[in-house]
Motif scaffolding. Structure first.
Motif, PDB file in Angstrom:
ATOM      1  N   GLY A 211      87.233 -68.997 -60.298  1.00 38.12           N
ATOM      2  CA  GLY A 211      87.084 -67.717 -60.041  1.00 38.12           C
ATOM      3  C   GLY A 211      86.653 -66.971 -61.282  1.00 38.12           C
ATOM      4  O   GLY A 211      85.820 -67.584 -61.855  1.00 38.12           O
ATOM      5  N   ALA A 212      86.779 -65.661 -61.456  1.00 37.32           N
ATOM      6  CA  ALA A 212      86.352 -64.944 -62.810  1.00 37.32           C
ATOM      7  C   ALA A 212      86.976 -65.767 -64.031  1.00 37.32           C
ATOM      8  O   ALA A 212      88.027 -65.927 -64.349  1.00 37.32           O
ATOM      9  CB  ALA A 212      86.795 -63.729 -62.622  1.00 37.32           C
ATOM     10  N   ILE A 213      86.012 -65.958 -64.847  1.00 33.32           N
ATOM     11  CA  ILE A 213      86.292 -66.370 -66.132  1.00 33.32           C
ATOM     12  C   ILE A 213      85.796 -65.531 -67.277  1.00 33.32           C
ATOM     13  O   ILE A 213      84.554 -65.505 -67.201  1.00 33.32           O
ATOM     14  CB  ILE A 213      85.692 -67.886 -66.325  1.00 33.32           C
ATOM     15  N   ASP A 214      86.679 -65.284 -68.310  1.00 36.39           N
ATOM     16  CA  ASP A 214      86.132 -64.388 -69.288  1.00 36.39           C
ATOM     17  C   ASP A 214      85.196 -65.131 -70.516  1.00 36.39           C
ATOM     18  O   ASP A 214      84.331 -64.452 -71.006  1.00 36.39           O
ATOM     19  CB  ASP A 214      87.476 -63.674 -70.106  1.00 36.39           C
ATOM     20  N   VAL A 215      85.732 -66.248 -70.693  1.00 34.21           N
ATOM     21  CA  VAL A 215      84.836 -66.862 -71.642  1.00 34.21           C
ATOM     22  C   VAL A 215      84.745 -68.662 -71.333  1.00 34.21           C
ATOM     23  O   VAL A 215      85.560 -69.137 -70.898  1.00 34.21           O
ATOM     24  CB  VAL A 215      85.431 -67.227 -73.118  1.00 34.21           C
ATOM     25  N   VAL A 216      83.409 -68.972 -71.300  1.00 37.27           N
ATOM     26  CA  VAL A 216      83.081 -70.311 -71.126  1.00 37.27           C
ATOM     27  C   VAL A 216      82.471 -71.191 -72.317  1.00 37.27           C
ATOM     28  O   VAL A 216      81.646 -70.433 -73.025  1.00 37.27           O
ATOM     29  CB  VAL A 216      82.207 -70.590 -70.078  1.00 37.27           C
ATOM     30  N   VAL A 217      83.188 -72.026 -72.765  1.00 34.95           N
ATOM     31  CA  VAL A 217      82.674 -72.775 -73.864  1.00 34.95           C
ATOM     32  C   VAL A 217      82.335 -74.285 -73.309  1.00 34.95           C
ATOM     33  O   VAL A 217      83.015 -74.970 -72.714  1.00 34.95           O
ATOM     34  CB  VAL A 217      83.706 -73.121 -75.038  1.00 34.95           C
TER      35      VAL A 217
ATOM     36  N   GLY B   9      81.795 -60.687 -70.589  1.00 37.68           N
ATOM     37  CA  GLY B   9      82.234 -62.123 -70.629  1.00 37.68           C
ATOM     38  C   GLY B   9      81.453 -62.839 -71.823  1.00 37.68           C
ATOM     39  O   GLY B   9      80.450 -62.345 -72.531  1.00 37.68           O
ATOM     40  N   ARG B  10      81.721 -64.146 -72.190  1.00 37.08           N
ATOM     41  CA  ARG B  10      81.365 -64.789 -73.242  1.00 37.08           C
ATOM     42  C   ARG B  10      80.476 -66.094 -72.859  1.00 37.08           C
ATOM     43  O   ARG B  10      81.716 -66.736 -72.302  1.00 37.08           O
ATOM     44  CB  ARG B  10      81.971 -64.668 -74.532  1.00 37.08           C
ATOM     45  N   ILE B  11      79.859 -66.602 -73.295  1.00 37.39           N
ATOM     46  CA  ILE B  11      79.117 -67.886 -73.046  1.00 37.39           C
ATOM     47  C   ILE B  11      79.001 -68.590 -74.303  1.00 37.39           C
ATOM     48  O   ILE B  11      77.968 -68.062 -74.993  1.00 37.39           O
ATOM     49  CB  ILE B  11      77.972 -68.153 -72.167  1.00 37.39           C
TER      50      ILE B  11
ATOM     51  N   PRO C 248      71.919 -57.351 -69.903  1.00 36.73           N
ATOM     52  CA  PRO C 248      72.362 -55.821 -69.231  1.00 36.73           C
ATOM     53  C   PRO C 248      73.523 -55.746 -68.756  1.00 36.73           C
ATOM     54  O   PRO C 248      74.323 -54.753 -68.515  1.00 36.73           O
ATOM     55  CB  PRO C 248      71.432 -55.832 -68.090  1.00 36.73           C
ATOM     56  N   ARG C 249      74.310 -56.868 -68.594  1.00 35.47           N
ATOM     57  CA  ARG C 249      75.835 -56.911 -68.221  1.00 35.47           C
ATOM     58  C   ARG C 249      76.845 -56.947 -69.406  1.00 35.47           C
ATOM     59  O   ARG C 249      78.170 -57.254 -69.164  1.00 35.47           O
ATOM     60  CB  ARG C 249      76.204 -57.981 -67.035  1.00 35.47           C
ATOM     61  N   GLY C 250      76.227 -57.090 -70.481  1.00 34.29           N
ATOM     62  CA  GLY C 250      77.229 -56.994 -71.647  1.00 34.29           C
ATOM     63  C   GLY C 250      77.954 -58.670 -71.917  1.00 34.29           C
ATOM     64  O   GLY C 250      78.556 -58.635 -72.627  1.00 34.29           O
ATOM     65  N   ILE C 251      77.222 -59.824 -71.237  1.00 36.93           N
ATOM     66  CA  ILE C 251      77.637 -61.001 -71.504  1.00 36.93           C
ATOM     67  C   ILE C 251      76.734 -61.614 -72.611  1.00 36.93           C
ATOM     68  O   ILE C 251      75.737 -61.401 -72.573  1.00 36.93           O
ATOM     69  CB  ILE C 251      77.240 -61.458 -70.180  1.00 36.93           C
TER      70      ILE C 251
ATOM     71  N   MET D 125      85.295 -69.987 -85.347  1.00 41.94           N
ATOM     72  CA  MET D 125      84.265 -69.310 -85.144  1.00 41.94           C
ATOM     73  C   MET D 125      84.055 -69.195 -83.598  1.00 41.94           C
ATOM     74  O   MET D 125      83.399 -67.922 -83.107  1.00 41.94           O
ATOM     75  CB  MET D 125      83.081 -70.051 -85.704  1.00 41.94           C
ATOM     76  N   VAL D 126      84.516 -70.165 -82.755  1.00 37.08           N
ATOM     77  CA  VAL D 126      84.313 -69.779 -81.156  1.00 37.08           C
ATOM     78  C   VAL D 126      85.121 -68.520 -81.044  1.00 37.08           C
ATOM     79  O   VAL D 126      84.823 -67.594 -80.178  1.00 37.08           O
ATOM     80  CB  VAL D 126      84.626 -71.025 -80.780  1.00 37.08           C
ATOM     81  N   ALA D 127      86.495 -68.669 -81.369  1.00 40.88           N
ATOM     82  CA  ALA D 127      87.253 -67.329 -81.065  1.00 40.88           C
ATOM     83  C   ALA D 127      86.924 -66.134 -81.612  1.00 40.88           C
ATOM     84  O   ALA D 127      86.872 -65.135 -81.019  1.00 40.88           O
ATOM     85  CB  ALA D 127      88.678 -67.562 -81.872  1.00 40.88           C
ATOM     86  N   TRP D 128      86.173 -66.254 -82.864  1.00 42.80           N
ATOM     87  CA  TRP D 128      85.678 -64.890 -83.270  1.00 42.80           C
ATOM     88  C   TRP D 128      84.534 -64.439 -82.367  1.00 42.80           C
ATOM     89  O   TRP D 128      84.457 -63.136 -81.893  1.00 42.80           O
ATOM     90  CB  TRP D 128      85.149 -64.857 -84.715  1.00 42.80           C
ATOM     91  N   LEU D 129      83.665 -65.196 -81.790  1.00 39.16           N
ATOM     92  CA  LEU D 129      82.490 -64.864 -81.039  1.00 39.16           C
ATOM     93  C   LEU D 129      82.977 -64.458 -79.847  1.00 39.16           C
ATOM     94  O   LEU D 129      82.565 -63.508 -78.940  1.00 39.16           O
ATOM     95  CB  LEU D 129      81.542 -66.085 -80.596  1.00 39.16           C
ATOM     96  N   SER D 130      84.387 -64.763 -79.242  1.00 36.21           N
ATOM     97  CA  SER D 130      84.761 -64.414 -77.927  1.00 36.21           C
ATOM     98  C   SER D 130      85.781 -62.906 -78.023  1.00 36.21           C
ATOM     99  O   SER D 130      86.149 -62.427 -77.058  1.00 36.21           O
ATOM    100  CB  SER D 130      85.932 -65.586 -77.526  1.00 36.21           C
TER     101      SER D 130
END
Length: 237
Positions: A74-80, A125-127, A166-169, A212-217
């Motif tokens: 389903g919906a995921i805020d962050v994918v690493v 969201g963040r990728i 455009p979606r802020g991702i 660094m990953v956490a900061w980007l998220s």
């Protein structure tokens, strides 16, 4: 961005090393974390128990299994996307099937994972893809295929950043240099050689990459996208 901290996180390749540190960081920050592993069942299940996260066995080379697993969350805020493989040696002697598998896991899988995640990701969201400093510098022979696979991620994040902007991702790449893991220990046989290329002559800690990953998220990185952030002690300087 509709949240100050990510609530739902997927880490592809999270059972060991850098991936496990990323799982631990997000779990300690209060996120609901799911991570995948290919074959290391024992450490994966132990990590899941320690962090309250969920472990899924998955071969990232299997595109259908990869996209189905992401859709099922389903919906995921962050994918690493941390899953990756290394193949090195004389290119005249390397097994061609092993090289093809390297590109499948290191290039194709991140692309399909990012696209699948974006389809159901909320705005903002963040990728984040995990690459390598070898995308920018190849100071020794035998790593052409690996370096090419990591260099491909640079163009990928730039393109997807525009597609999803455009979606802020946001879509970004983290490029670690030598990092103290089971596969590349700080006291290993090649440490002196690797450190000779570096301005700060030590291996990174997995927790530093996770930071660094956490900061980007987080909320402070809302405008950072299409970027390759290198954490390598000056290896590629």
């Amino acid at each position: 961005m509709p949240y100050s901290q990510p609530q739902s996180v997927l880490v592809l390749g999270g059972s060991r090393g850098i991936g496990a540190a990323i799982v631990r960081r997000f779990a300690s920050d209060g996120a609901r974390v799911t991570f995948t592993y290919a074959s290391s069942a024992a450490p994966a299940l132990e990590l899941a128990e320690q962090t309250g996260s969920t472990a899924l066995q998955l071969d990232s080379a299997d595109r259908q299994a990869l996209t189905s697993a992401i859709e099922g969350l389903g919906a995921i805020d962050v994918v690493v996307v941390n899953a990756g493989v290394f193949v090195g040696g004389d290119p005249l002697e390397l097994d061609a099937d092993a090289v093809d598998r390297l590109f499948t896991i290191n290039v194709n899988a991140p692309y399909h994972a990012a696209v699948s995640a974006a389809r159901q990701m909320p705005d903002g969201g963040r990728i984040i893809l995990i690459g390598s400093t070898n995308a920018d510098r190849v100071p020794m022979p035998g790593v052409a295929a690996y370096s090419a696979s990591k260099a491909a991620l640079t163009g990928m994040v730039k393109g997807l950043a525009r597609d999803f902007g455009p979606r802020g991702i946001t879509v970004n790449l983290v490029q670690p240099g030598p990092t103290d893991t089971d596969m590349n220990p700080a006291d290993g046989p090649l440490n002196d050689l690797m450190h000779s290329f570096m301005a700060i002559k030590r291996h990174a800690r997995s927790e530093e990459v996770a930071g660094m990953v956490a900061w980007l998220s987080g909320s402070e990185a809302r405008l950072v996208t299409g970027a390759a952030l290198t954490l390598d002690g000056g290896f590629a300087a």
